[in-house]
Design a protein around this motif. Structure first.
Motif, short mmCIF file in Angstrom:
data_model
loop_
_atom_site.label_atom_id
_atom_site.label_comp_id
_atom_site.label_asym_id
_atom_site.label_seq_id
_atom_site.Cartn_x
_atom_site.Cartn_y
_atom_site.Cartn_z
N PRO A 13 66.38 28.68 51.78
CA PRO A 13 66.63 28.94 52.82
C PRO A 13 67.09 30.11 53.11
O PRO A 13 67.01 30.81 54.38
CB PRO A 13 67.96 28.14 53.38
N ARG A 14 67.32 30.95 52.94
CA ARG A 14 67.73 32.23 52.89
C ARG A 14 66.36 33.39 52.98
O ARG A 14 66.55 34.34 53.41
CB ARG A 14 69.22 32.79 52.26
N GLY A 15 66.02 32.77 52.60
CA GLY A 15 64.57 33.89 52.60
C GLY A 15 64.68 35.17 52.30
O GLY A 15 65.07 34.94 50.94
N GLY A 16 64.08 35.79 52.32
CA GLY A 16 64.56 36.74 51.62
C GLY A 16 65.61 38.19 51.28
O GLY A 16 65.65 38.36 49.84
N ARG A 17 66.57 37.04 51.83
CA ARG A 17 68.32 37.43 51.50
C ARG A 17 68.53 36.56 50.24
O ARG A 17 70.07 37.16 49.55
CB ARG A 17 68.85 37.39 52.73
N SER A 18 67.97 36.20 49.92
CA SER A 18 67.52 34.74 48.43
C SER A 18 68.70 35.40 46.91
O SER A 18 66.96 36.06 46.98
CB SER A 18 66.71 33.70 48.75
N HIS A 19 69.84 35.22 46.84
CA HIS A 19 69.81 35.92 45.24
C HIS A 19 68.66 35.09 44.41
O HIS A 19 67.65 35.65 43.28
CB HIS A 19 70.90 35.97 44.59
N THR A 20 68.91 33.76 44.79
CA THR A 20 68.00 32.93 43.87
C THR A 20 66.45 33.08 43.92
O THR A 20 65.94 33.23 42.99
CB THR A 20 68.15 31.49 44.39
N ARG A 21 66.08 33.94 45.28
CA ARG A 21 64.68 34.61 44.76
C ARG A 21 64.31 35.24 44.18
O ARG A 21 63.33 36.09 43.53
CB ARG A 21 64.58 34.30 46.61
N ALA A 22 65.49 35.80 44.13
CA ALA A 22 65.33 37.40 43.17
C ALA A 22 65.06 36.81 42.10
O ALA A 22 63.74 37.69 41.22
CB ALA A 22 66.34 37.92 43.48
N MET A 96 73.24 26.80 44.90
CA MET A 96 74.56 25.67 45.27
C MET A 96 74.47 25.37 46.73
O MET A 96 75.02 26.42 47.63
CB MET A 96 75.91 26.32 44.38
N HIS A 97 75.24 24.10 47.22
CA HIS A 97 75.73 24.04 47.97
C HIS A 97 76.38 23.14 48.23
O HIS A 97 76.67 21.51 47.95
CB HIS A 97 74.47 23.73 49.37
N ASN A 98 77.73 23.08 48.38
CA ASN A 98 78.74 22.16 48.59
C ASN A 98 79.36 21.62 47.05
O ASN A 98 78.89 20.49 46.94
CB ASN A 98 78.45 21.21 49.63
N PHE A 99 79.47 22.49 45.79
CA PHE A 99 79.01 22.52 44.47
C PHE A 99 77.93 21.67 44.19
O PHE A 99 78.13 21.00 43.08
CB PHE A 99 80.18 21.69 44.43
N SER A 100 77.19 21.23 44.79
CA SER A 100 76.24 20.81 44.56
C SER A 100 74.73 21.46 45.05
O SER A 100 74.89 22.12 44.87
CB SER A 100 76.27 18.73 44.74
N GLY A 142 78.02 31.53 45.52
CA GLY A 142 79.34 32.18 45.89
C GLY A 142 80.20 32.15 44.88
O GLY A 142 80.72 33.54 44.66
N GLY A 143 80.46 30.76 44.00
CA GLY A 143 81.70 31.33 43.47
C GLY A 143 80.97 30.93 41.83
O GLY A 143 80.04 31.30 41.86
N ARG A 144 82.46 31.22 40.97
CA ARG A 144 81.58 31.18 39.50
C ARG A 144 82.50 29.60 39.25
O ARG A 144 83.83 30.14 39.18
CB ARG A 144 81.67 32.81 38.45
N TYR A 145 81.97 29.47 37.84
CA TYR A 145 82.36 28.09 37.37
C TYR A 145 82.80 27.70 35.89
O TYR A 145 82.06 27.51 35.39
CB TYR A 145 81.56 26.88 38.39
N GLU A 146 83.70 28.09 35.74
CA GLU A 146 84.07 28.69 34.03
C GLU A 146 85.87 28.25 34.36
O GLU A 146 86.57 28.33 35.68
CB GLU A 146 84.23 29.68 33.39
N VAL A 179 78.56 35.45 43.24
CA VAL A 179 78.10 36.54 44.21
C VAL A 179 78.55 36.87 44.77
O VAL A 179 78.36 38.18 45.90
CB VAL A 179 76.35 36.45 44.33
N ASN A 180 79.46 35.92 45.55
CA ASN A 180 80.71 36.04 46.71
C ASN A 180 82.01 36.78 46.32
O ASN A 180 82.57 36.87 46.72
CB ASN A 180 80.33 35.47 47.72
N ASN A 181 82.02 37.22 45.29
CA ASN A 181 83.59 37.16 44.58
C ASN A 181 83.45 38.16 43.96
O ASN A 181 82.88 38.99 43.08
CB ASN A 181 83.61 36.30 43.62
#
Ligand SMILES: Cc1cc2nc3c(=O)[nH]c(=O)nc-3n(C[C@H](O)[C@H](O)[C@H](O)COP(=O)(O)O)c2cc1C
Length: 208
Positions: A13-22, A96-100, A142-146, A179-181
Motif C-alpha cells: 500500500p505504500r506504493g513507490g515508497r515501499s521498501h518491500t517493493r524494492a 509487517m503491520h501490527n506485528f503480523s 520498522g523494527g527488528r525482532y531478535e 528500517v525505521n531504527n
C-alpha cells in the motif's frame, strides 16, 4: 529447460515508497521471469462468511456436492487456490503491520489453505499437498525482532509457517527489518542486505 512457473503475490500500500517493493523489483530484475501476478490491492481476497464456511465444510470435509449457490460462495477462494496450485515458485511481498501479516495477506492465506487442496489430514496428522514448491517471503518492517523481541514477530514467522503447512519444501525470507531504527543503520543498507538474500534465492532457484 522451461522456466519454473512463478506467482507473485503482493500487498504494497505504500506504493513507490515501499521498501518491500524494492525487494520485489530486485527479484523481478534478477529472475527475469514472466510471472503470474496477484495484486491484493486490486484483487481483494474473500473472507469466510456463513455461506462460504458452510459450503467449504460440506464439500471439503464431508464430501458433499455443492449447490449452485454454494459453488458461487466458494468461487473466489477456489480461483485463488487454483492459481496457487499452478505455481512452482511463489513470491509473497508484504510489509509487517501490527506485528503480523496485513489483513488482505492473511485473507489470501485463508483462501488458499483449503483441506483436500493444499493440505490434508492423514493417519500421521497434517500433510501438506504442495511438496517440491518453493516460497520466498519479501518483507520490510520498522523494527527488528531478535533476542527478547523475537516473539513479537507474527508476520515473517507466520508466512513461513503457513507455506510450510501447505508442504512447500523450500521456504525462505528476505526481510528488511529495522528500517525505521536509525541505530541499525540506514534503510538503504538494511534493504541492500535483504536484496542480497533475494539474489541468492534467484541464483539457487533459477540458476541465474
Ligand atoms: C499500519 C502500519 C502498521 C505497522 N506496524 C508495524 C509493526 O507492528 N512493527 C514494525 O516493525 N513496523 C510496523 N510498521 C512499519 C512498517 O513495517 C514499515 O514502514 C515498513 O517499511 C513497511 O513496509 P513497506 O516499506 O514495504 O511499506 C507499520 C506500518 C504501518 C503503516
Amino acid at each position: 529447460m522451461s522456466e519454473p512457473k512463478t506467482l507473485i503475490v503482493s500487498y504494497l500500500p505504500r506504493g513507490g515508497r515501499s521498501h518491500t517493493r524494492a525487494l520485489l523489483e530486485t527479484f523481478r530484475s534478477a529472475a527475469g521471469v514472466a510471472a503470474e501476478e496477484l495484486d491484493l490491492l486490486v484483487d481483494r481476497p474473500p473472507v469466510f462468511l456463513p455461506d462460504s464456511l458452510d459450503a467449504y465444510v460440506a464439500r471439503n470435509y464431508l464430501g458433499q456436492a455443492l449447490t449452485p449457490a454454494q459453488a458461487k460462495a466458494m468461487a473466489g477462494m477456489d480461483r485463488l487456490t487454483a492459481q496457487l496450485k499452478r505455481a512452482e515458485i511463489v513470491v509473497l511481498a508484504t510489509p509487517m503491520h501490527n506485528f503480523s501479516l496485513p489483513a488482505p495477506v492473511k485473507a489470501w492465506f485463508d483462501s488458499v489453505i483449503l483441506k483436500g487442496e493444499t493440505w490434508d489430514m492423514g493417519p500421521d496428522g497434517f500433510k501438506g499437498l504442495m511438496p517440491g514448491r518453493k516460497a520466498l517471503v519479501l518483507m520490510a518492517s520498522g523494527g527488528r525482532y531478535e533476542g527478547p523481541m523475537a516473539g513479537w514477530d507474527h508476520a515473517m514467522s507466520l508466512a513461513k509457517q503457513l507455506f510450510g503447512f501447505m508442504g512447500f519444501s523450500d521456504v525462505r525470507g528476505a526481510w528488511a527489518s529495522g528500517v525505521n531504527n536509525p541505530a541499525l543503520g540506514s534503510p538503504e543498507s538494511i534493504v541492500g542486505a535483504a536484496q542480497d538474500e533475494v539474489r541468492k534465492a534467484v541464483r539457487d532457484w533459477y540458476g541465474r
